[in-house]
Each structure stands twice: as structure tokens, then as C-alpha cells.
Design a protein around this motif. Sequence first.
Motif, PDB file in Angstrom:
ATOM      1  N   MET A 363      39.847  42.827  57.278  1.00 35.77           N
ATOM      2  CA  MET A 363      39.883  42.578  58.712  1.00 35.77           C
ATOM      3  C   MET A 363      40.742  43.603  59.449  1.00 35.77           C
ATOM      4  SD  MET A 363      37.941  39.992  59.395  1.00 35.77           S
ATOM      5  CE  MET A 363      38.536  39.571  61.025  1.00 35.77           C
ATOM      6  N   ASN A 364      41.775  44.113  58.811  1.00 36.34           N
ATOM      7  CA  ASN A 364      42.676  45.070  59.458  1.00 36.34           C
ATOM      8  C   ASN A 364      42.397  46.513  59.051  1.00 36.34           C
ATOM      9  OD1 ASN A 364      44.987  43.430  60.955  1.00 36.34           O
ATOM     10  ND2 ASN A 364      44.510  42.328  59.067  1.00 36.34           N
ATOM     11  N   SER A 365      41.293  46.748  58.330  1.00 33.04           N
ATOM     12  CA  SER A 365      40.862  48.092  57.941  1.00 33.04           C
ATOM     13  C   SER A 365      41.971  48.827  57.198  1.00 33.04           C
ATOM     14  CB  SER A 365      40.441  48.892  59.178  1.00 33.04           C
ATOM     15  OG  SER A 365      39.856  50.117  58.805  1.00 33.04           O
ATOM     16  N   ILE A 366      42.443  48.227  56.114  1.00 38.88           N
ATOM     17  CA  ILE A 366      43.493  48.807  55.289  1.00 38.88           C
ATOM     18  C   ILE A 366      42.865  49.314  53.990  1.00 38.88           C
ATOM     19  CG2 ILE A 366      45.670  48.380  54.086  1.00 38.88           C
ATOM     20  CD1 ILE A 366      46.222  46.163  56.082  1.00 38.88           C
ATOM     21  N   LYS A 367      43.009  50.584  53.717  1.00 42.30           N
ATOM     22  CA  LYS A 367      42.542  51.194  52.471  1.00 42.30           C
ATOM     23  C   LYS A 367      41.072  50.857  52.217  1.00 42.30           C
ATOM     24  CE  LYS A 367      47.141  51.075  50.373  1.00 42.30           C
ATOM     25  NZ  LYS A 367      47.974  50.608  49.241  1.00 42.30           N
ATOM     26  N   ARG A 368      40.232  51.214  53.162  1.00 39.53           N
ATOM     27  CA  ARG A 368      38.813  50.897  53.070  1.00 39.53           C
ATOM     28  C   ARG A 368      38.155  51.513  51.832  1.00 39.53           C
ATOM     29  NH1 ARG A 368      35.730  47.092  55.913  1.00 39.53           N
ATOM     30  NH2 ARG A 368      36.610  46.795  57.979  1.00 39.53           N
ATOM     31  N   LYS A 369      38.575  52.719  51.477  1.00 38.81           N
ATOM     32  CA  LYS A 369      37.951  53.382  50.342  1.00 38.81           C
ATOM     33  C   LYS A 369      38.299  52.708  49.016  1.00 38.81           C
ATOM     34  CE  LYS A 369      37.501  57.955  52.423  1.00 38.81           C
ATOM     35  NZ  LYS A 369      37.831  59.397  52.312  1.00 38.81           N
ATOM     36  N   ARG A 370      39.332  51.883  49.008  1.00 34.50           N
ATOM     37  CA  ARG A 370      39.714  51.182  47.791  1.00 34.50           C
ATOM     38  C   ARG A 370      39.157  49.762  47.730  1.00 34.50           C
ATOM     39  NH1 ARG A 370      46.155  52.716  47.030  1.00 34.50           N
ATOM     40  NH2 ARG A 370      45.954  54.962  47.436  1.00 34.50           N
ATOM     41  N   THR A 371      38.327  49.411  48.699  1.00 32.08           N
ATOM     42  CA  THR A 371      37.833  48.037  48.759  1.00 32.08           C
ATOM     43  C   THR A 371      37.039  47.676  47.509  1.00 32.08           C
ATOM     44  OG1 THR A 371      37.747  48.105  51.174  1.00 32.08           O
ATOM     45  CG2 THR A 371      36.412  46.436  50.089  1.00 32.08           C
ATOM     46  N   TRP A 372      36.161  48.582  47.086  1.00 26.12           N
ATOM     47  CA  TRP A 372      35.320  48.270  45.923  1.00 26.12           C
ATOM     48  C   TRP A 372      36.154  48.134  44.654  1.00 26.12           C
ATOM     49  CZ3 TRP A 372      33.271  51.720  41.877  1.00 26.12           C
ATOM     50  CH2 TRP A 372      32.313  51.089  41.083  1.00 26.12           C
ATOM     51  N   THR A 373      37.114  49.039  44.435  1.00 24.43           N
ATOM     52  CA  THR A 373      37.961  48.941  43.247  1.00 24.43           C
ATOM     53  C   THR A 373      38.853  47.710  43.318  1.00 24.43           C
ATOM     54  OG1 THR A 373      39.552  50.429  44.310  1.00 24.43           O
ATOM     55  CG2 THR A 373      37.945  51.418  42.831  1.00 24.43           C
ATOM     56  N   SER A 374      39.339  47.359  44.519  1.00 28.03           N
ATOM     57  CA  SER A 374      40.156  46.152  44.661  1.00 28.03           C
ATOM     58  C   SER A 374      39.336  44.901  44.364  1.00 28.03           C
ATOM     59  CB  SER A 374      40.742  46.075  46.073  1.00 28.03           C
ATOM     60  OG  SER A 374      41.572  47.182  46.345  1.00 28.03           O
ATOM     61  N   ALA A 375      38.083  44.895  44.814  1.00 30.43           N
ATOM     62  CA  ALA A 375      37.217  43.752  44.519  1.00 30.43           C
ATOM     63  C   ALA A 375      36.943  43.644  43.021  1.00 30.43           C
ATOM     64  CB  ALA A 375      35.898  43.884  45.286  1.00 30.43           C
ATOM     65  N   GLY A 376      36.791  44.787  42.343  1.00 36.98           N
ATOM     66  CA  GLY A 376      36.603  44.758  40.897  1.00 36.98           C
ATOM     67  C   GLY A 376      37.819  44.227  40.164  1.00 36.98           C
ATOM     68  N   ASN A 377      39.015  44.604  40.617  1.00 34.67           N
ATOM     69  CA  ASN A 377      40.230  44.078  39.997  1.00 34.67           C
ATOM     70  C   ASN A 377      40.357  42.575  40.206  1.00 34.67           C
ATOM     71  OD1 ASN A 377      40.969  46.652  39.158  1.00 34.67           O
ATOM     72  ND2 ASN A 377      42.125  47.076  41.021  1.00 34.67           N
ATOM     73  N   LEU A 378      39.996  42.115  41.401  1.00 33.76           N
ATOM     74  CA  LEU A 378      40.024  40.681  41.670  1.00 33.76           C
ATOM     75  C   LEU A 378      39.013  39.944  40.797  1.00 33.76           C
ATOM     76  CD1 LEU A 378      41.070  38.304  43.341  1.00 33.76           C
ATOM     77  CD2 LEU A 378      39.410  38.918  45.125  1.00 33.76           C
ATOM     78  N   MET A 379      37.855  40.549  40.618  1.00 33.41           N
ATOM     79  CA  MET A 379      36.834  39.938  39.770  1.00 33.41           C
ATOM     80  C   MET A 379      37.314  39.859  38.316  1.00 33.41           C
ATOM     81  SD  MET A 379      33.881  38.608  39.344  1.00 33.41           S
ATOM     82  CE  MET A 379      33.153  38.885  40.965  1.00 33.41           C
ATOM     83  N   ARG A 380      37.932  40.907  37.817  1.00 31.47           N
ATOM     84  CA  ARG A 380      38.430  40.897  36.429  1.00 31.47           C
ATOM     85  C   ARG A 380      39.513  39.848  36.235  1.00 31.47           C
ATOM     86  NH1 ARG A 380      37.657  46.302  37.749  1.00 31.47           N
ATOM     87  NH2 ARG A 380      36.085  47.355  36.468  1.00 31.47           N
TER      88      ARG A 380
END
Length: 618
Positions: A363-380
Motif C-alpha cells: 500500500m505504501n509502495s515500499i521496495k516494489r521490486k522485492r515484492t515477489w521475493t518477499s511473497a516467496g519468503n512468506l510462502m516458505r
Amino acid sequence: MSSNGTAREEISPHDDTPASKRRRIAFSCLDCRRRKLKCDRIFPSCSRCQKGGHPESCTYDSEAVESALTQSSGERIRTRDFSTANGHGAPRAVPRLPSVARSFAADEGEEGYPRPNSEDTVARLYAQEERIRQLEYRIIGLEKATHGARSPELTQAEVKIHSNPRAAVDKETMIFRGKNFKTQFYGASHHTSYLSHLPELRLFMKDMIVQYHGLAPVQRELSNTKIKGPGQEDGLPTNDKALIHLLPQKKTADQLVQIYVDNLETTYRVLHLPSFWEEYSHFWEAPQEGRPAFAALLLLILATTYCVKERDSSMFRGDSSVGRETAIMWIRTCDSWLQSQSQKHTNMAIFQIHCLSFIAKQMNSIKRKRTWTSAGNLMRLAISNGLHRDAHIVNLRHGTPSFKKVSAFDQEMRRRIWNTISELELQAAFDRGMPAMLRDLIEDCGPPLNIDDEEFDPSAEQLPGPKPVSQYTRSSFQYLSRSSWSLRLELVSVINGPQPQMAYEDVLLYDKKIMQHLDEIPHWNDQASLVSRVLLQLQLQVLLLFLHRPYAREETQSSRYDYSAIMHLRSAMNILDLHDQLTSTGNNFLCLFRNDVFGAALSICYNFSASDPNGSKS
């Protein structure tokens, strides 16, 4: 004399047919010719286009490529004949050829030419593909002239798939930037992937920024939204009291929490609202005695909604608003606190904080390019704790009749949090243009029940039966979204995979399945269902858009693909209309959380560019 007389008769001024002037073939790339710059003629992209950051827009005239190849072959023949006539073993120096032709001549093995390097080999392959493409067009044109009537011929894309599958992979829709290991890859479903099919759009954008000086500050402001904010994570406090001191006044917190509950808690379920409101009221009675995990949870909820709350927009800190900077500071503090916690004592609040931290950053557009890797870490993290498995099955296998390892309340909350993490990861993969992580994962966690939060509590021994789909609850979005989960998961992997373009029959089959799911979305009368209904349609409309995009450009080649062109434009218009339905009510959550608007706008430009490839329209 007679021969001279004949020559004079051929050029007699009384002849009605004027002598045609031979047209000189330009070997420079089209972009350098347009800008009247010197081109070094390197294939497939010249050095000037590579340094300018747009190698994908560097194209050569097909007639120039074919002439260069012919010229290269003719020079080699003349060299061999001249060497034989003089009786010398070594050939004389060959005149300089265009670089496209030199890449071919270097691979023929003649003594007078150096052996090819890897770049020449790639250039040779690209030029060969260009010649094959021209031959395919000529064959199709001959078939049309021979058989007369229009028939469902194979288009350029389908001919390449059947004749040379690798050629289809080489023409894959993607954006690949950088060099060595400092590269960035964006797949087909990324919203900027349209630029690979519209190279003129990037040049147009650059020219407009130079021509109109007012656009440069706007570009800088957009770039400044990517700034992470002041301070370093290492200097943030991680103790429990620091979280409580950061909380605003209760009046402000009440407004922000209510905004979150009315909007995001109807789609991405994280909380059990009766339990949350009960602890919320007790927390404000004695904040210093409250749970630190609840304080972190509350801060992240406030950070998620702080950017949409009406306030004084003239207050800025540098290039970012004070409200956004405050939300960034809250998020960083909660992340620092979360990292300091022991992983041996994981509970539901930890997963709730992880989910809310991810949503708040979006929502606050923080580290947009890391969104996919962050989502993968959350999934793991979720998989390592077994959230992908049905807790009811775990109870049957490892529990006892008198003791259940997972209570009925926790079973339902595990389903909600797992489905929220799954949706976040799938959306992040789609936005980045990557295959979904869950494609090959075997999971049996079912969807949440279509029930209201008031129907069960932590002391419940058994969950109530689900309500019908026609009756709206806060869990209706997750319940219905799960019905199209396998289809969306498969399509994201197919759209962003490296495999060749799918057959058109498969496109029509997927289109039929998507339309069936769209028709199954209920028309609830409840005003609170607006966000859920819009998001359910957006999830499917964006897939419909990218599904038909490869064949939308083939409309001019065959009437067989008129349907794809229509659906491509219609899906883009529907996406803009759905976002307009929300923004007209003052709800901007999905516009901040998703990239659909920009992608749909580029799709409309893409559609008009495909229907008018020569640029005859304004």
C-alpha cells in the motif's frame, strides 16, 4: 556505329518512359536513419541503440538484410575467381561489407575471413530467422493468390511454432535489462512488457519528457516514491515498549482500523474480528499491559490505511508526504521487532503480522521490486509450518478422540491465513511476470467456510455449516476465489513460462473456462460486497487480457483472430471500468495495491497499434 546508334535510341528524349533511378539501399538501422545518426550496423542491435537503453527497438530493413547477404556471397565468389585467374594461393583483400553481411561471411570458412565469435553466431541466427520469416510470408501470399478465398492459414507465430519452436521462444514477450549478473527480468504478465511490442512508445515517452519540461518533475516524483525513507533498520528500537509509544491517539486509531476492516478485511482475511475488537478495547484501557504482538499488529493495520486517510496533503518531508514517512517508520519498527522474536514460539499473531507487513508495504509502495521475493519468503514460512495441509486431516492421523492437535477455531484461521498468503504470492508472481511458486506443490488445505466471524469463537468445538454462495459474508471472497484457484494458477505459469506460444484452440478453451467463472460470481445486494465483487472480476479479467494478447496482433493477418482482438480490448476496458466503480465511491485501495490500471491503459494503446501498424491514424 550501329551499336552506338542503338544506345542513343534507347535514351532518346522522344521516349515516353523516363529512365528510373536506382534506389540506394540503406543498411543503417531504422532508428539511426530516423535520427540521422551514424550507425555501425551491428546485428541484431547497433551500439548506439544498446547504449541508449533500447536495443529491442533496433530493427533493420529486411531488404537491406537480404541485399547484404547477397553482397557477401557475391564478394566471396569474385574473390575466388580473381585468385584462380592470377594463379595465387592467397586471396586479395575483400572490400568492406556491411556488418550484417560480414557476420555471414565470417562463418563460411574462407581463408580470407576470420573465424566467427559468439556474437557473430547469434547475429547469423537472427538474420537467418529473418530470411525464413520473409519466405513464410511469401509462401502464405502465394497460397492466398492461388486459392483465392480467405482461409484459416497459419499466422507468423503459428508457422514459427510448427517449423522452429526455438524461434517462438526467442520472440518471447519479456523485458531483460542489465548485463553480467546485474540484470532484471520481467515476464509476459508484467505491466511494462507491452513495451517489447511497442518500441516506438518508449522513444515517444523520452521525446515527450524532453519536449515538455513539466513532465520531468512528475517523473522525479514517481521515482521518489521508490525511496525507502529516512533512517536505517539497524537503528530502530526492537523492545516491546517502543511499539506502544509509536501508537497514535485512540481517536485516530479508531478511524484507521475501521477503514481497514471495511475494505481489506473483506478480501485478504487475517483477523477474527470479534476476538480482535475484544482485545482492542482491553488494550486501550491499559496499553502498557497489552501484548507486544498486538501492538505490532495494530501498528501495521494503521500503516496500511494511513495513506488513504483524508488529511493535510501539503505536509511533506523531502519528496515524500509526512503520512507515508510515518507509515514507513511503523513498518520498519515492526519488522525489526519481528526479526528479534524467537521462531520456536510461533503462533497465529506472528503469521498475522507477516501478512499485514506485506500488505502495508504494498500500500505504501515500499521496495516494489522485492515484492515477489518477499511473497516467496512468506510462502516458505507458511509451508514450513504446515499451513498448506488440512488441519482436520492432521487431527485424524495424529490426534486422539479426547485431544485435538488443532482446535476448530485454529483450523478455520489457518485456512484463512493460508488462502491470503496464496493469493498474495500468486498476485506478486503475476505482477512480476513470473511462474507461481505453488504450481508443483501438493496441498490439501481447503477454502475458508462461507460463514461470518460471529458464528464461531476460540472456544468452539465444532464449526457451523457454510452459508450458500448467494448470501454474502466477509469470507465470501476467499470462498469463491478458491473455486478458480487451479485455473488461475495454471494460467499464470503458462503465460509467464518460457515455452512457445500456446495453440489457439487452447486459448479458446481457457477463455471458455474464465467466462464460466465470471458468470458464477453472484450479484450481492450488500453494499459492503463491492470490493469483493470487483476483485473477483479483476482476478479473471487480467488473465483474459494476457491470454488473448499474443493473438490480438494477428488480427490483420487472419480473420480467425478477430475474437482475440475484440476480447483483448474489451478486457482492458472492463478493468478500467471496475477500478472506476471503486474510485467513484472514494475507495482507492485496489488502485494502490495492484497495477491493473497502467497495464490496461497500455493494452488499449497496444490494441490500436496492432489494428493500425502503419500509424495512419492519429
